[in-house]
Scaffold this motif. Structure first.
Motif, mmCIF file in Angstrom:
data_model
loop_
_atom_site.group_PDB
_atom_site.id
_atom_site.type_symbol
_atom_site.label_atom_id
_atom_site.label_comp_id
_atom_site.label_asym_id
_atom_site.label_seq_id
_atom_site.Cartn_x
_atom_site.Cartn_y
_atom_site.Cartn_z
ATOM 1 N N UNK A 236 0.865 -1.179 0.000
ATOM 2 C CA UNK A 236 0.000 0.000 0.000
ATOM 3 C C UNK A 236 0.898 1.224 0.000
ATOM 4 N N UNK A 237 0.474 2.265 -0.692
ATOM 5 C CA UNK A 237 1.298 3.475 -0.822
ATOM 6 C C UNK A 237 1.121 4.350 0.413
ATOM 7 N N UNK A 238 1.664 3.880 1.528
ATOM 8 C CA UNK A 238 1.617 4.622 2.781
ATOM 9 C C UNK A 238 2.985 5.263 3.023
ATOM 10 N N UNK A 239 3.003 6.562 3.286
ATOM 11 C CA UNK A 239 4.253 7.300 3.424
ATOM 12 C C UNK A 239 4.250 8.071 4.744
ATOM 13 N N UNK A 240 5.349 7.938 5.484
ATOM 14 C CA UNK A 240 5.547 8.700 6.721
ATOM 15 C C UNK A 240 6.721 9.641 6.508
ATOM 16 N N UNK A 250 6.136 18.951 4.549
ATOM 17 C CA UNK A 250 6.277 18.366 3.208
ATOM 18 C C UNK A 250 5.147 17.425 2.821
ATOM 19 N N UNK A 251 4.063 17.406 3.582
ATOM 20 C CA UNK A 251 2.991 16.459 3.246
ATOM 21 C C UNK A 251 2.338 16.808 1.907
ATOM 22 N N UNK A 264 -1.784 7.203 1.542
ATOM 23 C CA UNK A 264 -1.942 7.946 2.796
ATOM 24 C C UNK A 264 -0.587 8.531 3.160
ATOM 25 N N UNK A 265 -0.608 9.717 3.772
ATOM 26 C CA UNK A 265 0.629 10.382 4.183
ATOM 27 C C UNK A 265 0.497 10.845 5.629
ATOM 28 N N UNK A 266 1.511 10.552 6.431
ATOM 29 C CA UNK A 266 1.573 11.014 7.820
ATOM 30 C C UNK A 266 2.796 11.903 7.976
ATOM 31 N N UNK A 302 0.227 3.931 12.486
ATOM 32 C CA UNK A 302 -0.231 4.413 11.178
ATOM 33 C C UNK A 302 -0.233 3.291 10.128
ATOM 34 N N UNK A 303 0.848 2.550 10.058
ATOM 35 C CA UNK A 303 0.964 1.529 9.027
ATOM 36 C C UNK A 303 0.079 0.317 9.274
ATOM 37 N N UNK A 304 -0.330 0.114 10.528
ATOM 38 C CA UNK A 304 -1.145 -1.061 10.849
ATOM 39 C C UNK A 304 -2.635 -0.813 10.659
ATOM 40 N N UNK A 305 -3.035 0.418 10.368
ATOM 41 C CA UNK A 305 -4.458 0.727 10.197
ATOM 42 C C UNK A 305 -4.989 0.103 8.921
#
Length: 305
Positions: A236-240, A250-251, A264-266, A302-305
């Motif tokens: 999944x394209x999840x970015x922290x 920078x979000x 998703x971005x955190x 965040x990544x486990x959601x």
């Protein structure tokens, strides 16, 4: 190991000897470190006193004469206090230069909030055409500073560069080139981008996790291609984003990089709330959740959601 500020002083002193086009403008801060350079080049090392707006104006004026100014003081007095002069005397006049800060977010806690500028990169991001370097080690600071001092001709005068120095440092330097994000570790569960001195903490925080870690010592321009490539390889394209300044700076850039992917971005970084106790750097890190334990908790959640 010397600090980034120490390296800035020694490197700039050598650069002034090597390049007659360079000039240095100070507002008292770090003047003692440049006594040798001031004696050697009295016409190109200028201390304006505690007059930060004038400092920027002098830098812009020197650029109009064809010189390449390096302008230095604490971030709060380099970006925040004289922001109008930065906007007009460099940007509007179409001239280039190098702004080099010290202190920044909470690097001198005993200086109090007047000497903290966690919003400096976000503020510079409102201006067009600025490159922003956030080195994570003195060796990186030296390389990026040397590149910035030489400048790039682009038809609109030399380029404009902000170099953000920190008292914090990673254990070792990385082969930064002033443009690309570096891949430190590859994984499939998401992407964590560590900016400058946040890298060691991010590596510790993500130990044993199946994530890609990217390292950014230059955040503007934002390496959208690297982020898109890394996120596209994940489940999944999840970015922290872990930045040593205002959280979320920078979000928007990360969202733009992933516009064609569900993502998703955190944004993690310095909180907006003011900490009204001086404390130490490590206590500020913990208070903002930027130490390894705090980072790991929020990244895992965040990544486990």
């Amino acid at each position: 190991m010397d600090t980034m500020r120490d390296r800035f002083i020694s490197t700039t002193t050598r650069l002034l000897d090597e390049d007659a086009r360079l000039a240095l403008v100070l507002a008292e801060i770090s003047r003692d470190g440049f006594r040798q350079a001031e004696r050697a080049h009295p016409d190109r090392v200028i201390n304006v006193g505690i007059r930060e707006q004038l400092m920027i104006g002098v830098g812009g004026g020197l650029a109009l004469t064809g010189l390449r100014p390096i302008v230095h003081t604490f971030a709060s007095f380099l970006v925040e206090r004289p922001f109008e002069q930065v906007k007009l005397d460099f940007g509007h006049q179409g001239v280039g230069g190098v702004l080099v800060s010290a202190g920044a977010s909470y690097d001198w806690p005993s200086g109090g909030f007047t000497h903290m500028a966690p919003g400096d990169v976000a503020l510079m991001d409102t201006l067009d055409g600025w490159t922003v370097h956030v080195p994570g080690h003195p060796d990186e600071a030296e390389r990026l500073l040397r590149d910035a001092a030489h400048g790039k001709g682009d038809g609109d005068g030399d380029d404009r560069v902000y170099v953000r120095l920190s008292e914090q440092s990673n254990d070792r330097a990385r082969p930064v080139d002033g443009a690309r994000f570096l891949t430190v570790r590859e994984g499939r569960d998401g992407v964590v981008i560590a900016v400058g001195p946040m890298l060691d903490g991010v590596i510790a925080a993500t130990e044993g996790m199946d994530v890609t870690v990217l390292y950014a010592a230059t955040v503007r321009p934002f390496d959208a291609a690297a982020v898109h490539r890394a996120a596209g390889r994940c489940r999944a394209a999840d970015v922290v984003l872990v930045e040593p300044y205002l959280a979320g700076t920078s979000t928007a850039a990360a969202n733009d990089a992933l516009v064609d992917l569900p993502h998703r971005v955190l944004g993690l970084g310095v909180a907006r709330r003011e900490l009204r106790r001086y404390g130490r750097i490590d206590e500020h890190l913990r208070a903002h959740g930027l130490e390894p334990a705090g980072l790991r908790e929020r990244i895992v959640r965040f990544l486990s959601r």
